[in-house]
Design an enzyme around this catalytic site. Structure first.
Site, PDB file in Angstrom:
ATOM      1  CG  ASP A   1      -1.736   1.245   1.363  1.00 42.52           C
ATOM      2  OD1 ASP A   1      -2.568   1.508   0.482  1.00 42.52           O
ATOM      3  OD2 ASP A   1      -1.539   1.977   2.343  1.00 42.52           O
TER       4      ASP A   1
ATOM      5  CD  GLU B   1      -3.492  -1.794  -1.164  1.00 44.22           C
ATOM      6  OE1 GLU B   1      -3.938  -0.662  -1.428  1.00 44.22           O
ATOM      7  OE2 GLU B   1      -3.683  -2.373  -0.073  1.00 44.22           O
TER       8      GLU B   1
END
Length: 238
Positions: free
Chosen positions: A58, A129
């Site tokens: 992320d 992610e």
């Protein structure tokens, strides 16, 4: 995860995925872990899940996207923030994950799988992610950046070409700027069976009403009513 825990068939699928998206892993176990949903560890205690990789990915995704936006666009900070929030969102990442067939490689607990976990947007976005995080650990920032940009640049271009703000947001900002009031939406009618309804909505700016506009959802009808108001209302007359 130990190498002998990945079957030859599974390893072949992982390598095929790598080839399809143009990446290479020295440590294939890292990539395998990126596909492990947390529900898997409830059933297989020795299996590591992808939550830590997701956390790392992320941040890498955000950094790569922010850097690209800063270098490629001259827009003010507010616009860049809006673009970034859209292109790194679950709404954007989940369809990309499906297009890359990430859902077919996801491993999860039986209960999650039976509830359709492999197509849940949040799970797909999290896996995207996690893959970025794993790739960053395995190959470094530059390689991860190249991978991220391969799918983020088209999304940035799409977002910019479609406009940064929806019609309701544009209308609210412009009307508030001149009048210090907010638009008021009114549902005029709702017709049709539950599975095929049509909503009719109007919007009121002060003492003027625009619409009604029809849509298959109330939200869609409100957007269309806002579009009509933007086209017809003389904001300088307030």
């Amino acid at each position: 995860m130990k190498k002998d825990m990945i079957s030859a068939e599974r390893k072949s699928k992982l390598l095929k995925f790598c080839k399809s998206v143009g990446i290479k892993f020295k440590n294939i176990e890292l990539l395998e872990q990126a596909f492990h949903h947390r529900s898997l560890t409830n059933e297989i205690k020795s299996a590591k899940n992808n939550e830590r990789l997701e956390f790392l990915g992320d941040s890498v995704l955000g950094m790569v996207t922010a850097s690209y936006l800063y270098k490629s666009l001259e827009n003010p900070e507010g616009d860049l923030a809006k673009i970034k929030s859209q292109v790194v969102s679950e709404k954007t990442l989940a369809p990309i994950a499906l297009s890359l067939h990430i859902n077919s490689l996801l491993l999860m607990g039986h209960g999650e799988q039976m509830s359709g976990g492999q197509t849940k947007p949040a799970i797909l976005a999290d896996c995207m992610e996690a893959i970025i995080g794993a790739y960053y650990l395995d190959q470094g920032y530059k390689a991860a950046e190249k991978y991220v940009l391969s799918f983020i640049i088209p999304e940035v271009e799409k977002t910019v070409s479609n406009g940064l703000k929806d019609f309701k947001t544009q209308l609210q900002e412009r009307f508030q700027k001149y009048s210090k009031q907010t638009p008021r939406y009114q549902l005029i009618s709702k017709t049709g069976p539950d599975h095929d309804q049509t909503f009719e909505v109007s919007v009121q700016l002060g003492d003027k009403t625009f619409g009604p506009a029809k849509g298959k959802t109330k939200k869609e009808a409100e957007q269309l009513a806002a579009q009509i108001a933007l086209q017809k209302y003389d904001f300088t007359s307030i």
